[in-house]
Design a protein around this motif. Structure first.
Motif, PDB file in Angstrom:
ATOM      1  N   ASP A   1      -9.400  -5.365  -3.264  1.00 55.79           N
ATOM      2  CA  ASP A   1      -9.232  -4.549  -4.461  1.00 55.79           C
ATOM      3  C   ASP A   1      -7.811  -3.994  -4.519  1.00 55.79           C
ATOM      4  O   ASP A   1      -7.266  -3.533  -3.503  1.00 55.79           O
ATOM      5  CB  ASP A   1     -10.230  -3.390  -4.461  1.00 55.79           C
ATOM      6  N   VAL A   2      -7.208  -4.039  -5.696  1.00 50.17           N
ATOM      7  CA  VAL A   2      -5.890  -3.435  -5.883  1.00 50.17           C
ATOM      8  C   VAL A   2      -5.950  -2.519  -7.097  1.00 50.17           C
ATOM      9  O   VAL A   2      -6.784  -2.690  -7.993  1.00 50.17           O
ATOM     10  CB  VAL A   2      -4.781  -4.494  -6.064  1.00 50.17           C
ATOM     11  N   ASP A   3      -5.057  -1.541  -7.114  1.00 53.63           N
ATOM     12  CA  ASP A   3      -5.041  -0.550  -8.186  1.00 53.63           C
ATOM     13  C   ASP A   3      -4.099  -0.947  -9.313  1.00 53.63           C
ATOM     14  O   ASP A   3      -4.342  -0.612 -10.475  1.00 53.63           O
ATOM     15  CB  ASP A   3      -4.628   0.813  -7.623  1.00 53.63           C
ATOM     16  N   VAL A   4      -3.014  -1.633  -8.956  1.00 55.20           N
ATOM     17  CA  VAL A   4      -2.020  -2.069  -9.950  1.00 55.20           C
ATOM     18  C   VAL A   4      -1.729  -3.547  -9.727  1.00 55.20           C
ATOM     19  O   VAL A   4      -1.359  -3.948  -8.617  1.00 55.20           O
ATOM     20  CB  VAL A   4      -0.713  -1.261  -9.851  1.00 55.20           C
TER      21      VAL A   4
ATOM     22  N   ASP B   1      -2.812   6.026  -1.286  1.00 51.63           N
ATOM     23  CA  ASP B   1      -4.156   5.527  -1.586  1.00 51.63           C
ATOM     24  C   ASP B   1      -4.141   4.366  -2.578  1.00 51.63           C
ATOM     25  O   ASP B   1      -5.215   3.885  -2.966  1.00 51.63           O
ATOM     26  CB  ASP B   1      -5.018   6.654  -2.164  1.00 51.63           C
ATOM     27  N   ALA B   2      -2.970   3.929  -2.999  1.00 46.72           N
ATOM     28  CA  ALA B   2      -2.875   2.897  -4.039  1.00 46.72           C
ATOM     29  C   ALA B   2      -2.347   1.580  -3.477  1.00 46.72           C
ATOM     30  O   ALA B   2      -1.456   1.570  -2.623  1.00 46.72           O
ATOM     31  CB  ALA B   2      -1.968   3.362  -5.164  1.00 46.72           C
ATOM     32  N   ARG B   3      -2.908   0.485  -3.975  1.00 49.14           N
ATOM     33  CA  ARG B   3      -2.432  -0.848  -3.615  1.00 49.14           C
ATOM     34  C   ARG B   3      -1.843  -1.517  -4.856  1.00 49.14           C
ATOM     35  O   ARG B   3      -2.460  -1.492  -5.926  1.00 49.14           O
ATOM     36  CB  ARG B   3      -3.564  -1.719  -3.060  1.00 49.14           C
TER      37      ARG B   3
ATOM     38  N   THR C   1       0.843  -1.190   0.000  1.00 50.72           N
ATOM     39  CA  THR C   1       0.000   0.000   0.000  1.00 50.72           C
ATOM     40  C   THR C   1       0.877   1.237   0.000  1.00 50.72           C
ATOM     41  O   THR C   1       1.709   1.430   0.900  1.00 50.72           O
ATOM     42  CB  THR C   1      -0.928   0.010   1.226  1.00 50.72           C
TER      43      THR C   1
ATOM     44  N   ALA D   1      -7.766  -5.136 -11.407  1.00 59.13           N
ATOM     45  CA  ALA D   1      -6.998  -3.914 -11.173  1.00 59.13           C
ATOM     46  C   ALA D   1      -7.164  -2.942 -12.339  1.00 59.13           C
ATOM     47  O   ALA D   1      -7.177  -3.354 -13.497  1.00 59.13           O
ATOM     48  CB  ALA D   1      -5.519  -4.246 -10.994  1.00 59.13           C
ATOM     49  N   ARG D   2      -7.252  -1.667 -12.021  1.00 63.52           N
ATOM     50  CA  ARG D   2      -7.419  -0.650 -13.073  1.00 63.52           C
ATOM     51  C   ARG D   2      -6.226  -0.636 -14.024  1.00 63.52           C
ATOM     52  O   ARG D   2      -6.375  -0.419 -15.220  1.00 63.52           O
ATOM     53  CB  ARG D   2      -7.596   0.724 -12.417  1.00 63.52           C
ATOM     54  N   ARG D   3      -5.022  -0.877 -13.474  1.00 67.70           N
ATOM     55  CA  ARG D   3      -3.807  -0.888 -14.301  1.00 67.70           C
ATOM     56  C   ARG D   3      -3.114  -2.236 -14.138  1.00 67.70           C
ATOM     57  O   ARG D   3      -2.977  -2.754 -13.016  1.00 67.70           O
ATOM     58  CB  ARG D   3      -2.861   0.242 -13.906  1.00 67.70           C
TER      59      ARG D   3
END
Length: 211
Positions: free
Chosen positions: A141-144, A125-127, A122, A168-170
């Motif tokens: 939930d993870v962002d990358v 704000d990003a995981r 972490t 993941a968004r990315r």
């Protein structure tokens, strides 16, 4: 947050003055560890774990018991600064880290399963999730997602389904030294084609580049 890819499965994450390096193996230049505050290793295969890299720097190492046993044999000096972690454990390495999963993906049914644990880091704000050589969802939930895209244990359909499951968004391609550039181009095309309709970004970058 800064994410830099450093050869095959090695990724360097920097945030708020903390630098963590994951899986600096035989395809990674040792300079990837310069200034690192901690090293995380997912499993014992040489493309993820190279004792010479760990001997060259005075950095704490965090890894599973199977790798710690190898370190005691290969590099006793590193064993003194190695901490054994277990699935589900939460660490504070300057950045919060959670250990995920227990086993390497199946290479062949007649081969033993190796132990493998991924890590969710972490950064603000990003995981960011590095699964090692496994297709184990992080359970949050993870962002990358650092997405394995080639290997003797992996099909492109499995990579697509894993990325969709994680959501993941990315998605940043890792574990990419097994295929030729032509083969990776085919993989890139499939991943972009199947992930884009779900609003999921896929990218593969060169060694030393930042996401």
């Amino acid at each position: 947050m800064r994410i830099t890819k450093f050869g095959h499965a090695c990724v360097r994450l920097e945030h708020a003055g903390t630098t963590i390096v994951l899986d600096p193996g035989m395809f990674t230049d040792r300079e990837a560890l310069d200034g690192a505050d901690a090293v995380l290793i997912t499993h014992e295969h040489p493309d993820h774990y190279l004792p010479d890299h760990l001997l060259a720097v005075d950095v704490p190492v965090f890894t599973i018991d199977a790798v710690a046993q190898r370190i005691r044999e290969d590099a006793p000096a590193v064993a003194e600064r190695t901490t054994v972690v277990a699935p589900g454990e939460e660490l504070d390495l300057g950045l919060p880290v959670r250990v995920v999963g227990e086993l390497h993906a199946v290479i062949h049914p007649e081969l033993p399963r190796f132990h493998n644990s991924g890590y969710v880091l972490t950064a603000g704000d990003a995981r960011v999730y590095h699964p090692g050589d496994a297709l184990t969802a992080p359970g949050e939930d993870v962002d990358v997602l650092l997405l394995p895209v080639s290997g003797p244990w992996l099909k492109v359909s499995e990579t697509i389904d894993f990325a969709r499951e994680v959501g993941a968004r990315r998605n940043l391609a890792i574990h990419d030294r097994v295929h030729s550039e032509a083969g990776l181009g085919i993989v890139d095309g499939h991943l972009s084609r199947f992930l884009a309709p779900q609003g999921l970004e896929y990218v593969r970058i060169a060694d030393g580049e930042d996401l």
